[in-house]
Design a protein around this motif. Structure first.
Motif, short mmCIF file in Angstrom:
data_model
loop_
_atom_site.label_atom_id
_atom_site.label_comp_id
_atom_site.label_asym_id
_atom_site.label_seq_id
_atom_site.Cartn_x
_atom_site.Cartn_y
_atom_site.Cartn_z
N LEU A 109 8.68 11.25 -7.23
CA LEU A 109 9.13 12.62 -7.38
C LEU A 109 9.98 12.78 -8.65
CD1 LEU A 109 10.05 13.56 -3.71
CD2 LEU A 109 8.24 14.56 -5.09
N ALA A 110 10.82 11.81 -8.93
CA ALA A 110 11.64 11.87 -10.15
C ALA A 110 10.77 11.83 -11.39
CB ALA A 110 12.65 10.73 -10.15
N ALA A 111 9.73 11.00 -11.36
CA ALA A 111 8.84 10.90 -12.52
C ALA A 111 7.89 12.08 -12.61
CB ALA A 111 8.04 9.59 -12.45
N GLY A 112 7.52 12.66 -11.48
CA GLY A 112 6.52 13.72 -11.49
C GLY A 112 7.04 15.12 -11.66
N THR A 113 8.31 15.35 -11.49
CA THR A 113 8.82 16.73 -11.59
C THR A 113 8.86 17.21 -13.03
OG1 THR A 113 11.11 15.97 -11.68
CG2 THR A 113 10.21 16.58 -9.51
N GLY A 114 9.10 16.31 -13.95
CA GLY A 114 9.22 16.72 -15.33
C GLY A 114 10.54 17.39 -15.63
N PRO A 143 -3.42 18.28 -4.06
CA PRO A 143 -3.93 17.48 -5.19
C PRO A 143 -3.85 15.96 -4.96
CG PRO A 143 -2.23 19.04 -5.93
CD PRO A 143 -2.28 19.11 -4.46
N VAL A 144 -3.06 15.53 -4.04
CA VAL A 144 -2.90 14.10 -3.82
C VAL A 144 -3.34 13.69 -2.40
CG1 VAL A 144 -1.08 13.75 -5.53
CG2 VAL A 144 -0.48 14.47 -3.22
N ARG A 145 -4.28 14.42 -1.84
CA ARG A 145 -4.68 14.15 -0.45
C ARG A 145 -5.27 12.75 -0.28
NH1 ARG A 145 -7.95 18.60 -1.83
NH2 ARG A 145 -10.00 17.94 -2.52
N ALA A 193 0.83 -1.21 0.00
CA ALA A 193 0.00 0.00 0.00
C ALA A 193 0.86 1.26 0.00
CB ALA A 193 -0.94 -0.02 1.20
N ILE A 194 1.95 1.27 0.75
CA ILE A 194 2.76 2.48 0.82
C ILE A 194 3.53 2.70 -0.48
CG2 ILE A 194 4.90 1.58 1.85
CD1 ILE A 194 3.16 4.90 2.62
N VAL A 195 3.93 1.64 -1.15
CA VAL A 195 4.63 1.81 -2.43
C VAL A 195 3.69 2.46 -3.44
CG1 VAL A 195 5.53 0.52 -4.41
CG2 VAL A 195 6.34 0.00 -2.13
N ILE A 196 2.47 1.98 -3.52
CA ILE A 196 1.51 2.55 -4.48
C ILE A 196 1.19 4.00 -4.11
CG2 ILE A 196 -0.86 2.36 -5.33
CD1 ILE A 196 -0.55 -0.72 -4.91
N ALA A 197 0.91 4.24 -2.83
CA ALA A 197 0.53 5.59 -2.41
C ALA A 197 1.69 6.57 -2.54
CB ALA A 197 0.03 5.55 -0.97
N ALA A 198 2.88 6.18 -2.10
CA ALA A 198 4.02 7.10 -2.14
C ALA A 198 4.41 7.44 -3.57
CB ALA A 198 5.21 6.49 -1.39
N PHE A 199 4.36 6.48 -4.47
CA PHE A 199 4.69 6.77 -5.86
C PHE A 199 3.70 7.78 -6.43
CE2 PHE A 199 4.52 6.13 -10.44
CZ PHE A 199 5.85 6.30 -10.77
N ASN A 200 2.41 7.58 -6.16
CA ASN A 200 1.39 8.50 -6.67
C ASN A 200 1.48 9.88 -6.00
OD1 ASN A 200 -0.04 7.04 -8.72
ND2 ASN A 200 -0.71 5.68 -7.09
N ILE A 201 1.89 9.93 -4.76
CA ILE A 201 2.10 11.22 -4.09
C ILE A 201 3.23 11.97 -4.78
CG2 ILE A 201 2.93 12.33 -1.98
CD1 ILE A 201 1.44 10.08 -0.44
N LEU A 221 4.37 11.47 -7.80
CA LEU A 221 3.98 11.74 -9.18
C LEU A 221 3.05 12.95 -9.26
CD1 LEU A 221 4.37 10.51 -12.01
CD2 LEU A 221 2.29 9.19 -11.61
N GLY A 222 2.09 13.03 -8.35
CA GLY A 222 1.11 14.11 -8.39
C GLY A 222 1.60 15.43 -7.83
N ALA A 223 2.47 15.38 -6.84
CA ALA A 223 2.92 16.63 -6.20
C ALA A 223 4.37 16.97 -6.53
CB ALA A 223 2.76 16.51 -4.69
N GLY A 224 5.03 16.14 -7.31
CA GLY A 224 6.45 16.34 -7.59
C GLY A 224 6.78 17.67 -8.23
N ARG A 225 6.02 18.06 -9.26
CA ARG A 225 6.31 19.32 -9.96
C ARG A 225 6.10 20.50 -9.02
NH1 ARG A 225 7.84 20.65 -14.26
NH2 ARG A 225 7.22 21.76 -16.08
N GLU A 226 5.03 20.47 -8.24
CA GLU A 226 4.74 21.56 -7.32
C GLU A 226 5.83 21.69 -6.26
OE1 GLU A 226 2.67 24.75 -5.76
OE2 GLU A 226 2.15 23.65 -7.57
N ILE A 227 6.27 20.58 -5.74
CA ILE A 227 7.32 20.59 -4.70
C ILE A 227 8.65 21.06 -5.29
CG2 ILE A 227 8.68 19.12 -3.16
CD1 ILE A 227 6.11 17.48 -2.72
N ALA A 228 8.95 20.61 -6.52
CA ALA A 228 10.22 20.97 -7.14
C ALA A 228 10.30 22.45 -7.50
CB ALA A 228 10.44 20.14 -8.39
N LEU A 229 9.16 23.06 -7.83
CA LEU A 229 9.17 24.47 -8.24
C LEU A 229 9.12 25.44 -7.08
CD1 LEU A 229 6.86 24.26 -11.39
CD2 LEU A 229 9.36 24.38 -11.29
#
Length: 172
Positions: free
Chosen positions: A164-169, A99-101, A67-75, A77-85
């Protein structure tokens, strides 16, 4: 094979003690079965407690880990760009996770379910060891439950980093 002593004899063997008539005496284990030792139900040695503890420990580790692998990857992926910027600051702005609550809730629930099952497995493993009802399985349950936290943290960090690596772009 010698015959068991006859406890119904009217007179005790010389030099031995015979209880008074009508006295049943303390509980005695049943006579030894052929080719085995006597069993005493007060000291059961079934492995049920240890087995259940081990199954709970495995469930805690595997279910919460998946469960944590699936959730953490999606977190990630969904918030990576926002966190990186956002600028790195001492105070983290938690609104980046809005967005990933739903995935954050899945991650939190998996943590608490894993914790509850792990604590149950440790306690039941200790009881299994103390009562000699699956001692080896109880030890294994304690070890698996204790290592479950380490598995959880490594899985969380790895999946979050990948997300995060996949979601930052950034970088492609």
């Amino acid at each position: 094979m010698p015959h068991p002593p006859n406890f119904t004899a009217p007179y005790p063997a010389p030099g031995s003690y015979a209880p008074p008539p009508g006295y049943a005496g303390p509980y005695l284990a049943s006579p030894a079965p052929v080719g085995g030792m006597a069993t005493n139900p007060r000291h059961a040695t079934g492995a049920g407690l240890g087995l259940v503890a081990l199954l709970a420990a495995i469930a805690a580790t595997v279910i919460s880990g998946i469960a944590i692998v699936i959730a953490a990857f999606n977190i990630g992926l969904g918030a990576g760009r926002e966190i990186a910027l956002r600028p790195m600051d001492v105070r983290f702005d938690w609104s980046a996770l809005t967005p990933v609550r739903d995935w954050v809730l899945v991650a939190e629930v998996s943590f608490w379910i894993g914790t509850a099952l792990g604590v149950w497995a440790i306690i039941q493993g200790i009881v299994a060891i103390a009562k000699n009802r699956g001692r080896g399985l109880g030890v294994a349950a304690i070890v698996v439950a204790a290592l479950g936290l380490i598995v959880f943290v490594i899985a969380l960090q790895s999946a979050l980093t990948a997300g995060l690596a996949a979601g930052t772009g950034i970088g492609g």
